[in-house]
Motif scaffolding. Structure first.
Motif, PDB file in Angstrom:
ATOM      1  N   PRO B  34       0.583  -1.107   0.137  1.00 31.48           N
ATOM      2  CA  PRO B  34       0.186  -0.168  -0.081  1.00 31.48           C
ATOM      3  C   PRO B  34       0.822   1.173   0.009  1.00 31.48           C
ATOM      4  N   GLY B  35       0.637   2.184  -0.494  1.00 26.42           N
ATOM      5  CA  GLY B  35       1.316   3.416  -0.846  1.00 26.42           C
ATOM      6  C   GLY B  35       2.379   3.432  -2.094  1.00 26.42           C
ATOM      7  N   ASP B  36       2.580   2.316  -2.454  1.00 24.32           N
ATOM      8  CA  ASP B  36       3.426   2.188  -3.608  1.00 24.32           C
ATOM      9  C   ASP B  36       2.960   2.951  -5.010  1.00 24.32           C
ATOM     10  N   THR B  37       3.836   3.372  -5.816  1.00 27.03           N
ATOM     11  CA  THR B  37       3.463   3.857  -7.047  1.00 27.03           C
ATOM     12  C   THR B  37       3.625   2.894  -8.260  1.00 27.03           C
ATOM     13  N   VAL B  38       2.617   2.931  -9.219  1.00 24.27           N
ATOM     14  CA  VAL B  38       2.661   2.375 -10.528  1.00 24.27           C
ATOM     15  C   VAL B  38       2.411   3.225 -11.617  1.00 24.27           C
ATOM     16  N   LEU B  39       3.332   3.285 -12.565  1.00 25.95           N
ATOM     17  CA  LEU B  39       2.998   4.257 -14.130  1.00 25.95           C
ATOM     18  C   LEU B  39       2.068   3.700 -14.777  1.00 25.95           C
ATOM     19  N   GLN B  56      -4.427  -0.360  -2.914  1.00 24.97           N
ATOM     20  CA  GLN B  56      -4.062   0.967  -2.403  1.00 24.97           C
ATOM     21  C   GLN B  56      -2.759   1.562  -2.952  1.00 24.97           C
ATOM     22  N   VAL B  57      -2.528   0.953  -4.350  1.00 24.50           N
ATOM     23  CA  VAL B  57      -1.543   1.419  -4.942  1.00 24.50           C
ATOM     24  C   VAL B  57      -1.997   2.847  -5.624  1.00 24.50           C
ATOM     25  N   ARG B  58      -1.022   3.756  -5.843  1.00 23.06           N
ATOM     26  CA  ARG B  58      -1.245   4.935  -6.498  1.00 23.06           C
ATOM     27  C   ARG B  58      -0.717   4.883  -7.997  1.00 23.06           C
ATOM     28  N   ALA B  59      -1.764   5.080  -8.813  1.00 20.16           N
ATOM     29  CA  ALA B  59      -1.494   4.837 -10.351  1.00 20.16           C
ATOM     30  C   ALA B  59      -1.148   6.220 -10.832  1.00 20.16           C
ATOM     31  N   GLU B  60       0.129   6.552 -11.580  1.00 20.40           N
ATOM     32  CA  GLU B  60       0.630   7.742 -11.982  1.00 20.40           C
ATOM     33  C   GLU B  60       0.327   7.979 -13.481  1.00 20.40           C
ATOM     34  N   PRO B  61      -0.413   8.473 -14.065  1.00 18.14           N
ATOM     35  CA  PRO B  61      -0.725   8.684 -15.553  1.00 18.14           C
ATOM     36  C   PRO B  61       0.347   9.300 -16.179  1.00 18.14           C
ATOM     37  N   ILE B  62       0.994   8.787 -17.250  1.00 21.63           N
ATOM     38  CA  ILE B  62       1.943   9.447 -17.999  1.00 21.63           C
ATOM     39  C   ILE B  62       1.579   9.921 -19.367  1.00 21.63           C
ATOM     40  N   PRO B  63       1.777  11.210 -19.629  1.00 21.15           N
ATOM     41  CA  PRO B  63       1.205  11.892 -20.949  1.00 21.15           C
ATOM     42  C   PRO B  63       1.554  10.892 -22.321  1.00 21.15           C
ATOM     43  N   ARG B  77       8.830  12.334 -15.360  1.00 21.00           N
ATOM     44  CA  ARG B  77       7.782  11.905 -14.302  1.00 21.00           C
ATOM     45  C   ARG B  77       8.523  10.942 -13.084  1.00 21.00           C
ATOM     46  N   ILE B  78       9.296  10.188 -13.658  1.00 19.90           N
ATOM     47  CA  ILE B  78       9.990   9.411 -12.831  1.00 19.90           C
ATOM     48  C   ILE B  78      10.825  10.152 -11.700  1.00 19.90           C
ATOM     49  N   THR B  79      11.511  11.301 -12.468  1.00 16.55           N
ATOM     50  CA  THR B  79      12.453  11.817 -11.517  1.00 16.55           C
ATOM     51  C   THR B  79      11.711  12.494 -10.343  1.00 16.55           C
ATOM     52  N   GLU B  80      10.478  13.253 -10.982  1.00 15.86           N
ATOM     53  CA  GLU B  80       9.613  14.034 -10.182  1.00 15.86           C
ATOM     54  C   GLU B  80       9.275  13.270  -8.909  1.00 15.86           C
ATOM     55  N   LEU B  81       8.510  11.897  -9.345  1.00 10.65           N
ATOM     56  CA  LEU B  81       8.186  11.095  -8.216  1.00 10.65           C
ATOM     57  C   LEU B  81       9.045  10.444  -7.461  1.00 10.65           C
ATOM     58  N   ARG B  82      10.417  10.300  -7.868  1.00  9.62           N
ATOM     59  CA  ARG B  82      11.400   9.916  -6.894  1.00  9.62           C
ATOM     60  C   ARG B  82      11.788  11.032  -6.025  1.00  9.62           C
ATOM     61  N   GLY B  83      11.641  12.072  -6.611  1.00 11.09           N
ATOM     62  CA  GLY B  83      12.217  13.380  -5.808  1.00 11.09           C
ATOM     63  C   GLY B  83      11.123  13.438  -4.611  1.00 11.09           C
ATOM     64  N   GLU B  84       9.891  12.955  -4.769  1.00  8.37           N
ATOM     65  CA  GLU B  84       8.828  12.824  -3.777  1.00  8.37           C
ATOM     66  C   GLU B  84       8.795  11.992  -2.859  1.00  8.37           C
ATOM     67  N   GLY B  85       9.883  11.041  -3.069  1.00  5.00           N
ATOM     68  CA  GLY B  85      10.062   9.800  -2.411  1.00  5.00           C
ATOM     69  C   GLY B  85       9.081   8.378  -2.935  1.00  5.00           C
ATOM     70  N   ALA B  86       8.603   8.761  -3.926  1.00  9.98           N
ATOM     71  CA  ALA B  86       7.665   7.639  -4.287  1.00  9.98           C
ATOM     72  C   ALA B  86       8.340   6.259  -4.612  1.00  9.98           C
ATOM     73  N   ILE B  88       8.619   3.584  -7.036  1.00  5.49           N
ATOM     74  CA  ILE B  88       7.795   2.959  -8.217  1.00  5.49           C
ATOM     75  C   ILE B  88       8.042   1.559  -8.564  1.00  5.49           C
ATOM     76  N   LYS B  89       6.920   0.513  -8.636  1.00 10.55           N
ATOM     77  CA  LYS B  89       7.318  -0.409  -8.852  1.00 10.55           C
ATOM     78  C   LYS B  89       7.157  -1.056 -10.200  1.00 10.55           C
ATOM     79  N   PHE B  90       6.202  -0.617 -11.070  1.00  7.23           N
ATOM     80  CA  PHE B  90       6.227  -1.107 -12.221  1.00  7.23           C
ATOM     81  C   PHE B  90       5.495   0.183 -13.524  1.00  7.23           C
TER      82      PHE B  90
END
Lengths: 322, 322
Positions: B34-39, B56-63, B77-86, B88-90
Motif C-alpha cells: 500500500p502506498g507504492d506507485t505504478v505508472l 491501495q497503490v497510487r497509479a500515476e498517469p504518464i502523458p 515524471r519518474i525523476t519528479e516522483l522519486r524526488g517526492e520519495g515515491a 515506483i514498482k512497475f
C-alpha cells in the motif's frame, strides 16, 4: 443452500466467485491490512493459509477437539491477542468435515462461537464446500442460517459438481456487499460466464440432487473402507478421526514423530499423504497427517492403508527407542 | 506469441491466469505494498485502475500522444516522483491499440521506454490482449521480445477466442516466476482446468489463425464504418483517433465539456459510450470519451454515430456560449 438450512437469501446478496478460494482472497483484500490478524481452526485448510500469507495477514490457530473449535479457547485467545494489540478481522472456519481434520463443529458450539464473535465484533467467514456430502449423522445448520448479519457464507460447485469449473459463491451481508463485489471484480472481472451458464443448465435440467446422492454413496463407501482398513492395520498409538462426511481423515501419531519425515518413506511404499505441518500457519513439525479417501477406489484405499501401516509402525518403534 | 514476434519462450515461464485481469491482480500482490506507485498510460484500462486501487497503490498517469507513451515525459515524471520519495514498482502499458485510446506505441519508442525503465529499475507489465487484431499497418514486436528479463508479458484468449472462458497467461522472467506463480495459486488455486482443456482442443484441432483472420476482417469493417460515420457526422471541434487495430476509438471534445454529463443524453438518444474520466486514476472531469465498435454491426454503428452527433453539437454550442 436451502437443502442445508439456509433460506430466504436475497439473490442480490450473492457474489459468484472463481471457486471459494477466490472468496477467501477477496475477503482478505476487503477486510485486511498487512499485519492484521485472522483466526482459524487448528488445523485448517492449507489454501486459506496461503491466501492469508499472500496478504501478509497473521493467521492465529485456535485449538479444536473432536467437536470442532473450542469456544472457551477462542474467547481466551481473542483476549490475549487484543492484549497484544492485534487487529483481529475475521474468523475463518470450515464447520462441516473440516479440511484436513474431517471434524464437524457441534451444533451448540456454533451458536456459542457466533455469539463470541458478535460480542467481539469479529466477522465470520464460513467455508462450506463439503456440507452436502454428509454420510451419517444429522445435518447441522450453517452459522449463516442463524447469524446472517455477521457471517459471509462461502459455497462451491467444486465438490458437488466439478472442480475444473472453478465456480463458487459467497453470500455477503448487505452492508458489506458492495465492497466485496467491487473487490471481486478487480481480481477477475467476473468468473467465467461460460462456466456459469453450464452450471445453470445443469441445475435446471438435471437431477443434481440425485447426482449428489450418488457422490454421497460413493464417498461414504470409500470413507468406510478407509476406516475399516485403519481399524485393521494401524499400530497401537495411532489415532484418527471418524468423519461423518467430506473427504478427509486426520491421523495422529505419538508425539515426537514428525510426519513430514515419513512422506518419502510413504511414497516409496506407494502411499501419499499430506503432513500435518501444512495445515498450521507456523509450519512447525507435526505428528499428524491427512489421508484423503475421495478420489481412490476402495481396494486401493485398503491396499494403501496396509502399505502405510509398516511405515508408521517403524516410526513409532524408532520414536519409543529414542 | 510467435505470431507477434515472441519466440523461444520456455513453457516453464508461463503462468496461466484467470484472464489477464488476474495477472494484473497478481502483479500488484507480488510487487506492491500500500502506498507504492505504478505508472500507466494516460488514458489507460479502467479495470487495471480498479486493481491498483484495490491494493491501495497510487497509479500515476504518464502523458501520451498519437504515438503512445512519450519517453521524455516518462523520464521526467519518474525523476519528479522519486524526488517526492515515491516507490515506483512497475509501468503498466497496453502498447497495441490501447484501451481506451486505440493508440499504438511506436516501435522506436518501445526501445526508449524499455531502456528508461531498465535504467530506473522499473519492471514493465505489457498487456497485449488486442495484439493479434491489427487491421492495417505493420506489426510491431512486443517489448517482451527484446527485453524478456524486464517485462512481464500478459496475453488473453478473451479477444481472440472467447471472453466467457476467462483464460489468459503471463510470461514471467525466470527470477520472478516462483513468487508470481505461488501468488496466483493463492488467489484461485488454478484457472478452470475445463476451460484450459477446451482451449487446448481448440488450438490443436481448429484453424484458430483462420478464425482470427475472420475476426480481423469483421472488426476492420466495423472500425472503418465508425471512422467513416465520424468523418461524416462529427461537428467541428471534435477529434478522434484512427486505430490500426483493437476495439476502440477515443474522441476528444473541446476543452471545458465534461463528457460524463453527456452520457444521459447519449443514452436518451440510444447511444452509450464511456466517459473519459473512467480511464484516469483521479476521475477528474474529462472532455474525452471512448467509443467501442467491436460488438455492434456496421449499420448500427452508423446510426449510433449519427445520433451521437447532435448531442455533441449541442454540448459544443453550449460550451462556446459560456
Amino acid at each position: 443452500m436451502a437443502e442445508e438450512g439456509i433460506t430466504g437469501v436475497d439473490p442480490d446478496n450473492i457474489v459468484v466467485t472463481t471457486g471459494s478460494q477466490a472468496a477467501q482472497d477477496v475477503a482478505c483484500k476487503v477486510f485486511c491490512d498487512p499485519g492484521d490478524t485472522v483466526l482459524c481452526e487448528d488445523p485448517t485448510y492449507v489454501g486459506a493459509l496461503n491466501t492469508f500469507e499472500a496478504y501478509q495477514v497473521r493467521a492465529e490457530p485456535i485449538p479444536t477437539d473432536e467437536h470442532g473449535l473450542i469456544p472457551e479457547a477462542l474467547r481466551q485467545r481473542i483476549t490475549e491477542l487484543r492484549g497484544e494489540g492485534a487487529r483481529i478481522k475475521f474468523l475463518y472456519t470450515i464447520p462441516n468435515f473440516n479440511n484436513p481434520s474431517g471434524i464437524t463443529l457441534a451444533a451448540e458450539r456454533r451458536a456459542q462461537i457466533a455469539e463470541i464473535c458478535i460480542a467481539e465484533n469479529i466477522l465470520i467467514l464460513e467455508d462450506n464446500p463439503y456440507g452436502m456430502l454428509r454420510y451419517s449423522g444429522e445435518p447441522i445448520a450453517p452459522l449463516y442460517a442463524q447469524y446472517p448479519e455477521n457471517v459471509i457464507y462461502m459455497g462451491s460447485f467444486s465438490k458437488i459438481m466439478a472442480p475444473g469449473l472453478r465456480i463458487g459463491w459467497a453470500v455477503v451481508p448487505a452492508h458489506l456487499f458492495r465492497r466485496f463485489y467491487l473487490a471481486s471484480e478487480a481480481v477477475t472481472l467476473c468468473p467465467a460466464t461460460f462456466n456459469q451458464m453450464l452450471i445453470t443448465k445443469y441445475l435446471d435440467g438435471h437431477d443434481w440432487r440425485g447426482q449428489i446422492a450418488t457422490y454421497r454413496e460413493l464417498y461414504a463407501a470409500r470413507c468406510a473402507a478407509m476406516l475399516e482398513a485403519l481399524d485393521e492395520h494401524m499400530p497401537a498409538g495411532v489415532h484418527y478421526t471418524r468423519p461423518e462426511g467430506g473427504f478427509f481423515i486426520w491421523v495422529t501419531l505419538p508425539e515426537g514423530i514428525d510426519s513430514y519425515t515419513l512422506l518419502a518413506k510413504g511414497i516409496e511404499a506407494g502411499v501419499v499423504f499430506i503432513p500435518g505441518a501444512a495445515f498450521s500457519p507456523d509450519d512447525a513439525p507435526s505428528h499428524r497427517l491427512r489421508l484423503a479417501f475421495s478420489a481412490v477406489p476402495e481396494d486401493k484405499i485398503r491396499e494403501g492403508v496396509k502399505r502405510l501401516a509398516p511405515v508408521l509402525e517403524a516410526a513409532i518403534a524408532e520414536n519409543s527407542a529414542r
